[in-house]
Design a protein around this motif. Structure first.
Motif, PDB file in Angstrom:
ATOM      1  N   VAL A   1       0.834  -1.208   0.000  1.00 40.83           N
ATOM      2  CA  VAL A   1       0.000   0.000   0.000  1.00 40.83           C
ATOM      3  C   VAL A   1       0.866   1.254   0.000  1.00 40.83           C
ATOM      4  O   VAL A   1       0.589   2.228  -0.721  1.00 40.83           O
TER       5      VAL A   1
ATOM      6  N   ALA B   1       0.866   3.997  -2.906  1.00 41.61           N
ATOM      7  CA  ALA B   1       0.496   5.366  -2.585  1.00 41.61           C
ATOM      8  C   ALA B   1       1.590   6.357  -2.990  1.00 41.61           C
ATOM      9  O   ALA B   1       1.309   7.417  -3.558  1.00 41.61           O
ATOM     10  N   CYS B   2       2.847   5.997  -2.721  1.00 47.56           N
ATOM     11  CA  CYS B   2       3.945   6.932  -2.993  1.00 47.56           C
ATOM     12  C   CYS B   2       4.251   7.069  -4.484  1.00 47.56           C
ATOM     13  O   CYS B   2       4.601   8.154  -4.955  1.00 47.56           O
TER      14      CYS B   2
ATOM     15  N   ALA C   1      -0.235   7.522  -6.387  1.00 47.61           N
ATOM     16  CA  ALA C   1      -1.198   8.533  -5.956  1.00 47.61           C
ATOM     17  C   ALA C   1      -0.810   9.964  -6.321  1.00 47.61           C
ATOM     18  O   ALA C   1      -1.684  10.738  -6.757  1.00 47.61           O
TER      19      ALA C   1
ATOM     20  N   LEU D   1       3.810  11.911   0.127  1.00 46.67           N
ATOM     21  CA  LEU D   1       3.872  10.778  -0.794  1.00 46.67           C
ATOM     22  C   LEU D   1       5.042  10.917  -1.759  1.00 46.67           C
ATOM     23  O   LEU D   1       5.713   9.932  -2.090  1.00 46.67           O
TER      24      LEU D   1
END
Length: 315
Positions: free
Chosen positions: A52, A56-57, A60, A100
């Protein structure tokens, strides 16, 4: 003649099964290891968190309207809101987006530094244990010399030199990776050397010697696979340690420099008492990101060790 053929036929029909047995056994052991890893809830929790975090990094920020990181002084130092979930910093940039984006740098530095240190330490430790003599002495004395120097003060000195020379931020990123790998390989090389020295005396290595296999095959096919669980544990610990070391350097302004964000230099943004007390959204999110990521990596690494170690009881 027909009787002889009939007597030989069963052996011929069963020989392919005998040939395939080692492959089946090897694949069965891998399946058992995977099942054992899945039963380890803490390891799977760490693995899910790592996936995750990476998603996300690296994905996103592409969809964030604040990905450009433009300065907007009209909204600087705003508390978390619907528009900015983690608030804004001193220049009005969205903290969540920068968190992020910083994760990309910190995770990349940790992974690359880990890979470099594992490759260097494994190769040098294997060469030292296999050839011994003068080769072993030279490699181990270099490792001993590096291990006598405290790593963090050495990294601080190199970081200060880079700042004095005004090395561009893009180049500093790669230099930090190399710095972290250089202080990480000596300990691994000693571990690998010790394990391989004991493995060299086993029966399977004596059989390899009798078969006349070349050195490369002995090292990379027969010796190194037997220390795979050890390498996994060291690799995971090295990744977490590299992330912490990079964050420490960046926090003190000696690692990756702004405007390139890392978790370390984001914490450094809260460098006054007012920021520390009144604006916790500036430093708590990157601190939690470092803590949670390192814990998750170590949990997953411990689970992999338990699942892959042949000395562990398989149920």
């Amino acid at each position: 003649m027909s009787i002889a053929i009939e007597q030989l036929a069963p052996e011929q029909t069963t020989s392919p099964a005998r040939t395939a047995a080692p492959t089946f056994e090897r694949s069965s052991l891998w399946r058992q290891s995977i099942r054992k890893l899945r039963r380890n809830r803490m390891a799977m929790l760490g693995f899910i968190f790592i996936i995750v975090m990476f998603a996300a990094c690296f994905i996103a920020p592409i969809f964030s309207p604040y990905a450009a990181g433009k300065v907007n002084l009209a909204v600087m130092n705003q508390a978390p809101s619907a528009a900015h979930w983690l608030g804004t910093d001193h220049l009005g940039r969205d903290v969540l987006t920068r968190l992020l984006q910083a994760g990309r740098i910190s995770l990349t530095v940790g992974l690359v530094a880990m890979l470099l240190s594992v490759v260097i330490g494994t190769v040098l430790g294997a060469v030292a244990s296999y050839y011994r003599g003068i080769v072993d002495q030279v490699i181990m004395r270099i490792a001993d010399l590096l291990m006598t120097i405290p790593s963090m003060p050495l990294l601080f000195i190199i970081g200060a030199i880079l700042s004095e020379w005004k090395v561009p931020t893009d180049y500093r990123l790669y230099i930090v990776m190399i710095m972290l790998s250089m202080v990480g390989w000596p300990g691994l090389a000693r571990l690998v050397r010790g394990e391989l020295l004991s493995l060299r005396e086993r029966d399977f290595m004596q059989a390899a010697e009798a078969l006349g296999l070349n050195d490369r095959r002995k090292l990379f096919v027969h010796l190194l696979p037997n220390i795979f669980p050890l390498l996994i544990v060291v690799a995971t610990l090295s990744t977490g340690g590299a992330i912490v070391s990079e964050s420490t350097l960046s926090y003190f302004g000696l690692g990756v420099m702004p405007p390139t964000p890392t978790w370390g230099n984001m914490i450094d943004a809260a460098n006054t008492l007012i920021d520390f007390e009144k604006r916790p959204w500036l430093w708590i999110p990157p601190g939690l990101a470092i803590f949670a990521t390192v814990i998750a990596i170590n949990l997953f690494g411990d689970g992999l060790r338990d699942a892959l170690d042949p000395k562990q009881e398989r149920r």
